[in-house]
Motif scaffolding. Structure first.
Motif, PDB file in Angstrom:
ATOM      1  N   GLY A  27       4.451  61.920  35.474  1.00 59.59           N
ATOM      2  CA  GLY A  27       3.118  62.447  35.277  1.00 59.59           C
ATOM      3  C   GLY A  27       2.697  63.289  36.448  1.00 59.59           C
ATOM      4  N   SER A  28       1.452  63.693  36.442  1.00 57.44           N
ATOM      5  CA  SER A  28       0.944  64.567  37.483  1.00 57.44           C
ATOM      6  C   SER A  28       0.979  63.889  38.834  1.00 57.44           C
ATOM      7  CB  SER A  28      -0.503  64.964  37.156  1.00 57.44           C
ATOM      8  OG  SER A  28      -1.088  65.616  38.251  1.00 57.44           O
ATOM      9  N   PRO A  29       1.513  64.582  39.879  1.00 55.85           N
ATOM     10  CA  PRO A  29       1.602  63.948  41.183  1.00 55.85           C
ATOM     11  C   PRO A  29       0.241  63.686  41.788  1.00 55.85           C
ATOM     12  CG  PRO A  29       2.227  66.261  41.313  1.00 55.85           C
ATOM     13  CD  PRO A  29       2.105  65.919  39.867  1.00 55.85           C
ATOM     14  N   GLY A  30      -0.781  64.324  41.264  1.00 59.43           N
ATOM     15  CA  GLY A  30      -2.116  64.139  41.813  1.00 59.43           C
ATOM     16  C   GLY A  30      -2.934  63.116  41.059  1.00 59.43           C
ATOM     17  N   SER A  31      -2.315  62.401  40.129  1.00 62.42           N
ATOM     18  CA  SER A  31      -3.083  61.486  39.299  1.00 62.42           C
ATOM     19  C   SER A  31      -3.526  60.244  40.039  1.00 62.42           C
ATOM     20  CB  SER A  31      -2.240  61.063  38.088  1.00 62.42           C
ATOM     21  OG  SER A  31      -1.092  60.348  38.503  1.00 62.42           O
ATOM     22  N   GLY A  32      -2.834  59.928  41.155  1.00 63.06           N
ATOM     23  CA  GLY A  32      -3.219  58.775  41.954  1.00 63.06           C
ATOM     24  C   GLY A  32      -2.854  57.452  41.311  1.00 63.06           C
ATOM     25  N   GLN A  33      -2.080  57.470  40.255  1.00 68.31           N
ATOM     26  CA  GLN A  33      -1.703  56.228  39.599  1.00 68.31           C
ATOM     27  C   GLN A  33      -0.648  55.487  40.410  1.00 68.31           C
ATOM     28  OE1 GLN A  33      -0.423  57.535  35.706  1.00 68.31           O
ATOM     29  NE2 GLN A  33      -2.309  56.773  34.824  1.00 68.31           N
ATOM     30  N   GLN A  34      -0.742  54.183  40.391  1.00 70.33           N
ATOM     31  CA  GLN A  34       0.259  53.360  41.048  1.00 70.33           C
ATOM     32  C   GLN A  34       1.262  52.902  40.004  1.00 70.33           C
ATOM     33  OE1 GLN A  34       0.458  52.656  44.378  1.00 70.33           O
ATOM     34  NE2 GLN A  34      -1.179  54.153  44.582  1.00 70.33           N
ATOM     35  N   ARG A  35       2.534  53.070  40.296  1.00 71.82           N
ATOM     36  CA  ARG A  35       3.568  52.648  39.357  1.00 71.82           C
ATOM     37  C   ARG A  35       3.753  51.143  39.444  1.00 71.82           C
ATOM     38  NH1 ARG A  35       8.833  56.174  39.988  1.00 71.82           N
ATOM     39  NH2 ARG A  35       8.852  55.053  41.943  1.00 71.82           N
ATOM     40  N   SER A  36       3.874  50.510  38.301  1.00 71.87           N
ATOM     41  CA  SER A  36       4.123  49.078  38.271  1.00 71.87           C
ATOM     42  C   SER A  36       5.602  48.832  38.521  1.00 71.87           C
ATOM     43  CB  SER A  36       3.725  48.516  36.907  1.00 71.87           C
ATOM     44  OG  SER A  36       4.610  49.018  35.921  1.00 71.87           O
ATOM     45  N   GLU A  37       5.973  47.543  38.640  1.00 72.05           N
ATOM     46  CA  GLU A  37       7.378  47.202  38.819  1.00 72.05           C
ATOM     47  C   GLU A  37       8.189  47.636  37.608  1.00 72.05           C
ATOM     48  OE1 GLU A  37       7.613  43.071  39.613  1.00 72.05           O
ATOM     49  OE2 GLU A  37       6.773  43.223  41.624  1.00 72.05           O
ATOM     50  N   ALA A  38       7.596  47.535  36.425  1.00 71.78           N
ATOM     51  CA  ALA A  38       8.322  47.902  35.210  1.00 71.78           C
ATOM     52  C   ALA A  38       8.659  49.382  35.188  1.00 71.78           C
ATOM     53  CB  ALA A  38       7.498  47.541  33.968  1.00 71.78           C
ATOM     54  N   ALA A  39       7.826  50.208  35.847  1.00 70.49           N
ATOM     55  CA  ALA A  39       8.073  51.652  35.859  1.00 70.49           C
ATOM     56  C   ALA A  39       9.353  51.986  36.606  1.00 70.49           C
ATOM     57  CB  ALA A  39       6.886  52.389  36.489  1.00 70.49           C
ATOM     58  N   SER A  40       9.799  51.081  37.470  1.00 69.50           N
ATOM     59  CA  SER A  40      11.028  51.304  38.224  1.00 69.50           C
ATOM     60  C   SER A  40      12.174  50.437  37.711  1.00 69.50           C
ATOM     61  CB  SER A  40      10.793  51.012  39.715  1.00 69.50           C
ATOM     62  OG  SER A  40       9.807  51.854  40.240  1.00 69.50           O
ATOM     63  N   SER A  41      11.966  49.772  36.597  1.00 75.64           N
ATOM     64  CA  SER A  41      12.985  48.900  36.029  1.00 75.64           C
ATOM     65  C   SER A  41      13.760  49.627  34.935  1.00 75.64           C
ATOM     66  CB  SER A  41      12.346  47.638  35.437  1.00 75.64           C
ATOM     67  OG  SER A  41      11.648  46.919  36.432  1.00 75.64           O
ATOM     68  N   LEU A  42      14.997  49.252  34.773  1.00 76.13           N
ATOM     69  CA  LEU A  42      15.862  49.885  33.781  1.00 76.13           C
ATOM     70  C   LEU A  42      15.897  49.035  32.516  1.00 76.13           C
ATOM     71  CD1 LEU A  42      17.883  52.226  33.279  1.00 76.13           C
ATOM     72  CD2 LEU A  42      19.679  50.656  34.030  1.00 76.13           C
ATOM     73  N   ARG A  43      15.568  49.635  31.371  1.00 78.00           N
ATOM     74  CA  ARG A  43      15.550  48.928  30.086  1.00 78.00           C
ATOM     75  C   ARG A  43      16.555  49.577  29.143  1.00 78.00           C
ATOM     76  NH1 ARG A  43      11.644  46.259  26.557  1.00 78.00           N
ATOM     77  NH2 ARG A  43      12.915  45.600  24.775  1.00 78.00           N
ATOM     78  N   PRO A  44      17.587  48.840  28.728  1.00 77.03           N
ATOM     79  CA  PRO A  44      18.509  49.380  27.715  1.00 77.03           C
ATOM     80  C   PRO A  44      17.821  49.403  26.358  1.00 77.03           C
ATOM     81  CG  PRO A  44      19.083  47.115  28.230  1.00 77.03           C
ATOM     82  CD  PRO A  44      17.976  47.479  29.163  1.00 77.03           C
ATOM     83  N   ILE A  45      17.933  50.505  25.642  1.00 74.29           N
ATOM     84  CA  ILE A  45      17.310  50.618  24.325  1.00 74.29           C
ATOM     85  C   ILE A  45      18.275  51.286  23.352  1.00 74.29           C
ATOM     86  CG2 ILE A  45      14.971  50.760  25.281  1.00 74.29           C
ATOM     87  CD1 ILE A  45      15.049  53.781  24.640  1.00 74.29           C
ATOM     88  N   ASN A  46      17.985  51.141  22.071  1.00 71.96           N
ATOM     89  CA  ASN A  46      18.688  51.907  21.054  1.00 71.96           C
ATOM     90  C   ASN A  46      17.689  52.846  20.380  1.00 71.96           C
ATOM     91  OD1 ASN A  46      17.271  50.331  19.039  1.00 71.96           O
ATOM     92  ND2 ASN A  46      18.794  48.719  19.347  1.00 71.96           N
ATOM     93  N   SER A  47      18.151  53.634  19.421  1.00 70.99           N
ATOM     94  CA  SER A  47      17.270  54.628  18.821  1.00 70.99           C
ATOM     95  C   SER A  47      16.130  53.985  18.024  1.00 70.99           C
ATOM     96  CB  SER A  47      18.067  55.576  17.926  1.00 70.99           C
ATOM     97  OG  SER A  47      18.689  54.861  16.875  1.00 70.99           O
ATOM     98  N   PHE A  48      16.372  52.803  17.457  1.00 74.90           N
ATOM     99  CA  PHE A  48      15.314  52.106  16.726  1.00 74.90           C
ATOM    100  C   PHE A  48      14.189  51.713  17.684  1.00 74.90           C
ATOM    101  CE2 PHE A  48      13.523  48.031  15.264  1.00 74.90           C
ATOM    102  CZ  PHE A  48      12.942  48.460  14.082  1.00 74.90           C
ATOM    103  N   GLN A  49      14.562  51.184  18.846  1.00 78.01           N
ATOM    104  CA  GLN A  49      13.558  50.815  19.825  1.00 78.01           C
ATOM    105  C   GLN A  49      12.862  52.054  20.394  1.00 78.01           C
ATOM    106  OE1 GLN A  49      16.429  48.493  22.162  1.00 78.01           O
ATOM    107  NE2 GLN A  49      15.088  46.722  21.926  1.00 78.01           N
ATOM    108  N   TYR A  50      13.601  53.122  20.523  1.00 72.99           N
ATOM    109  CA  TYR A  50      13.020  54.394  20.984  1.00 72.99           C
ATOM    110  C   TYR A  50      11.892  54.822  20.047  1.00 72.99           C
ATOM    111  CZ  TYR A  50      12.800  59.511  20.991  1.00 72.99           C
ATOM    112  OH  TYR A  50      12.366  60.812  20.969  1.00 72.99           O
ATOM    113  N   ARG A  51      12.126  54.700  18.745  1.00 73.46           N
ATOM    114  CA  ARG A  51      11.098  55.102  17.792  1.00 73.46           C
ATOM    115  C   ARG A  51       9.895  54.162  17.835  1.00 73.46           C
ATOM    116  NH1 ARG A  51      15.766  55.812  14.738  1.00 73.46           N
ATOM    117  NH2 ARG A  51      15.412  53.885  13.542  1.00 73.46           N
ATOM    118  N   LYS A  52      10.120  52.889  18.175  1.00 76.00           N
ATOM    119  CA  LYS A  52       9.023  51.914  18.236  1.00 76.00           C
ATOM    120  C   LYS A  52       8.160  52.069  19.488  1.00 76.00           C
ATOM    121  CE  LYS A  52       9.634  47.621  17.331  1.00 76.00           C
ATOM    122  NZ  LYS A  52      10.197  46.250  17.410  1.00 76.00           N
TER     123      LYS A  52
END
Length: 275
Positions: A27-52
């Motif tokens: 997102g915008s670097p000026g938004s001032g939002q703090q990333r949560s731990e999940a934002a830096s976590s790796l989640r394996p997904i398939n195309s069905f989960q992608y659509r969800k």
């Protein structure tokens, strides 16, 4: 991953782009939002989960089955690739559906490194893709930060099993003490990583299987705990690698990226641990 031709059909004009700039991972670097731990976590997904996966609004995190999603990875057959001036568009098929991914050209300051990183990607092969879910103009896609050919086809089956394991772990809790760190943010969305170890567990339990150099890199990055990542030059200095060891460091970093342990943050030279 998504279905769309962003920017391919023109458009133009100044001002803000609804849905955020597609050039940005977070997102915008000026938004001032703090990333949560999940934002830096790796989640394996398939195309069905992608659509969800859904994003309640433009500034909200992506959510899958009630859990926040940050970095995602998937394996699929590369059925098409379209090289445009500003970006490369990839369509992946994994047996459950199709996903669109985009790699924005020119984000790397070194054209040779860019070619080396993406030069092996060709239509008709299986690939592993890593990136962030994005949306632009109402279209969903994956902002690809890394892609490589699949050379061992057992990885395809492994990925589907990993998707199942992570999903069930998040839904039902871990089978053993491997801590999902389930916390709720201000929006009530659970911020959780199926890979996040309980704080009481020794880091060696998680990374002891890695080669010594890769362990050094991981542990140094964890000790820094910087949300924007650490520059590769600082990593080299911290672990005592000279210019002669540059190839070894590069190989180790590539391996960690390849296996989903690291990801790029603000640019191709800054790295953080996927946990």
């Amino acid at each position: 991953m998504s279905q769309n031709d962003y920017y391919g059909g023109g458009g133009g004009g100044g001002g803000f782009l609804q849905g955020g700039s597609p050039y940005s991972q977070m997102g915008s670097p000026g938004s001032g939002q703090q990333r949560s731990e999940a934002a830096s976590s790796l989640r394996p997904i398939n195309s069905f989960q992608y659509r969800k996966a859904e994003q309640p609004h433009n500034d909200a995190p992506w959510v899958l089955d009630g859990f926040e999603v940050g970095l995602v990875t998937m394996v699929g057959h590369l059925v098409s690739m379209h090289l445009q001036t500003t970006n490369h568009v990839y369509t992946l098929e994994d047996g459950l559906g199709r996903v669109e991914a985009r790699h924005w050209v020119g984000s790397s300051t070194n054209a040779e490194q860019e070619m080396e990183k993406w030069g092996d990607i060709k239509e008709g092969i299986y690939v592993r893709l890593t990136g962030f879910l994005k949306s632009f103009g109402g279209k969903k896609y994956i902002n690809a930060t890394y892609m490589r050919p699949v050379t061992d086809f057992s990885e395809i089956d492994f990925h589907f099993l990993e998707c199942i394991t992570v999903t069930l772990t998040l839904e039902r809790g871990p089978h053993y003490n491997f801590g999902t760190g389930q916390q709720q943010n201000a929006t009530g969305v659970k911020s959780s990583s199926a890979y996040q170890l309980d704080n009481s567990m020794d880091i060696r339990d998680e990374y002891s299987h890695l080669p010594p150099l890769e362990q050094q890199i991981i542990r140094y990055l964890i000790s820094q705990d910087q949300k924007d990542g650490v520059h590769v030059a600082n990593i080299a200095r911290a672990i005592g690698k000279s210019d002669e060891d540059a190839d070894k460091l590069s190989t180790a970093m590539d391996s960690l990226m390849d296996n989903g342990h690291l990801f790029n943050t603000i640019d191709d030279c800054h790295f953080a641990v996927s946990r």
